[in-house]
Structure formats: structure tokens, C-alpha cells
Design a protein around this motif. Structure first.
Motif, PDB file in Angstrom:
ATOM      1  N   LEU A  96     -27.023 -23.057  -4.740  1.00  0.00           N
ATOM      2  CA  LEU A  96     -27.664 -24.276  -3.320  1.00  0.00           C
ATOM      3  C   LEU A  96     -27.052 -25.724  -3.452  1.00  0.00           C
ATOM      4  N   LEU A  97     -25.629 -26.028  -4.577  1.00  0.00           N
ATOM      5  CA  LEU A  97     -25.116 -26.868  -4.553  1.00  0.00           C
ATOM      6  C   LEU A  97     -24.535 -26.687  -3.290  1.00  0.00           C
ATOM      7  N   LEU A  98     -23.649 -25.367  -3.287  1.00  0.00           N
ATOM      8  CA  LEU A  98     -22.988 -25.227  -2.071  1.00  0.00           C
ATOM      9  C   LEU A  98     -23.399 -25.147  -0.390  1.00  0.00           C
ATOM     10  N   GLU A  99     -24.693 -24.716  -0.709  1.00  0.00           N
ATOM     11  CA  GLU A  99     -25.206 -24.672   0.542  1.00  0.00           C
ATOM     12  C   GLU A  99     -25.678 -26.055   0.801  1.00  0.00           C
ATOM     13  N   LYS A 100     -25.281 -26.987  -0.238  1.00  0.00           N
ATOM     14  CA  LYS A 100     -26.433 -29.153   0.129  1.00  0.00           C
ATOM     15  C   LYS A 100     -24.366 -29.014   0.826  1.00  0.00           C
ATOM     16  N   VAL A 101     -23.951 -28.718   0.047  1.00  0.00           N
ATOM     17  CA  VAL A 101     -22.158 -29.355   0.375  1.00  0.00           C
ATOM     18  C   VAL A 101     -21.305 -28.657   1.612  1.00  0.00           C
ATOM     19  N   SER A 102     -22.161 -27.648   2.567  1.00  0.00           N
ATOM     20  CA  SER A 102     -21.437 -26.669   3.323  1.00  0.00           C
ATOM     21  C   SER A 102     -22.405 -27.318   4.170  1.00  0.00           C
ATOM     22  N   GLY A 103     -23.169 -28.174   4.882  1.00  0.00           N
ATOM     23  CA  GLY A 103     -23.998 -29.079   4.961  1.00  0.00           C
ATOM     24  C   GLY A 103     -23.374 -30.264   5.622  1.00  0.00           C
ATOM     25  N   LYS A 104     -22.160 -30.477   5.343  1.00  0.00           N
ATOM     26  CA  LYS A 104     -21.474 -32.087   5.351  1.00  0.00           C
ATOM     27  C   LYS A 104     -20.656 -32.008   6.919  1.00  0.00           C
ATOM     28  N   LYS A 105     -20.553 -33.259   7.242  1.00  0.00           N
ATOM     29  CA  LYS A 105     -19.803 -33.137   8.424  1.00  0.00           C
ATOM     30  C   LYS A 105     -18.725 -33.816   9.055  1.00  0.00           C
ATOM     31  N   ARG A 106     -17.737 -33.179   9.281  1.00  0.00           N
ATOM     32  CA  ARG A 106     -16.585 -33.687   9.028  1.00  0.00           C
ATOM     33  C   ARG A 106     -16.194 -35.036   8.641  1.00  0.00           C
ATOM     34  N   SER A 107     -14.700 -35.562   7.943  1.00  0.00           N
ATOM     35  CA  SER A 107     -14.727 -36.869   8.003  1.00  0.00           C
ATOM     36  C   SER A 107     -13.308 -36.511   8.138  1.00  0.00           C
ATOM     37  N   ALA A 108     -12.747 -37.842   8.227  1.00  0.00           N
ATOM     38  CA  ALA A 108     -10.968 -38.397   7.472  1.00  0.00           C
ATOM     39  C   ALA A 108     -10.037 -36.930   7.131  1.00  0.00           C
ATOM     40  N   LYS A 109     -10.533 -36.539   5.835  1.00  0.00           N
ATOM     41  CA  LYS A 109      -9.594 -36.469   4.738  1.00  0.00           C
ATOM     42  C   LYS A 109     -10.150 -34.989   5.846  1.00  0.00           C
ATOM     43  N   PHE A 110     -11.254 -34.358   5.048  1.00  0.00           N
ATOM     44  CA  PHE A 110     -11.406 -32.941   6.129  1.00  0.00           C
ATOM     45  C   PHE A 110     -11.905 -33.159   7.831  1.00  0.00           C
ATOM     46  N   SER A 111     -11.022 -32.543   8.280  1.00  0.00           N
ATOM     47  CA  SER A 111     -10.860 -32.888   9.893  1.00  0.00           C
ATOM     48  C   SER A 111     -12.172 -31.455   9.879  1.00  0.00           C
TER      49      SER A 111
END
Length: 55
Positions: A34-49
């Protein structure tokens, strides 16, 4: 789970103790999924393009 470990130790039943530990591992794996499913929905950021989602 705690009572299963307690009574398994009290009656010297390794099957009850192993079953309680398996239940604990199942709960941990569901929580992690469940935690990783939530993380996988994040959008890109300056740190992670790139996006977090794999597929």
C-alpha cells in the motif's frame, strides 16, 4: 497474534508460533504494498526528473 505466540510458547507448539509470524509477515507485506502504491503515484520533481511509476 501476540496471544498466538504466547499460547504457542506455553504449549510448546512451534506450528502456532510459525503461523503467528507468517500472519505478521503477511500484514507487513500488505502495508508495504500500500505504501509503495502511494509512492508510485507521485509526479516528477527537481530531484527525480523521471516519474516514480514503473509501468
Amino acid at each position: 497474534m501476540v496471544e498466538e505466540v504466547f499460547f504457542g510458547g506455553l504449549t510448546n507448539s512451534t506450528a502456532m508460533i510459525v503461523d503467528a509470524l507468517q500472519d505478521l509477515m503477511n500484514a507487513v507485506s500488505i502495508g508495504l504494498a500500500l505504501l509503495l502504491e502511494k509512492v508510485s503515484g507521485k509526479k516528477r520533481s527537481a530531484k527525480f526528473s523521471n516519474v516514480y511509476k514503473r509501468f
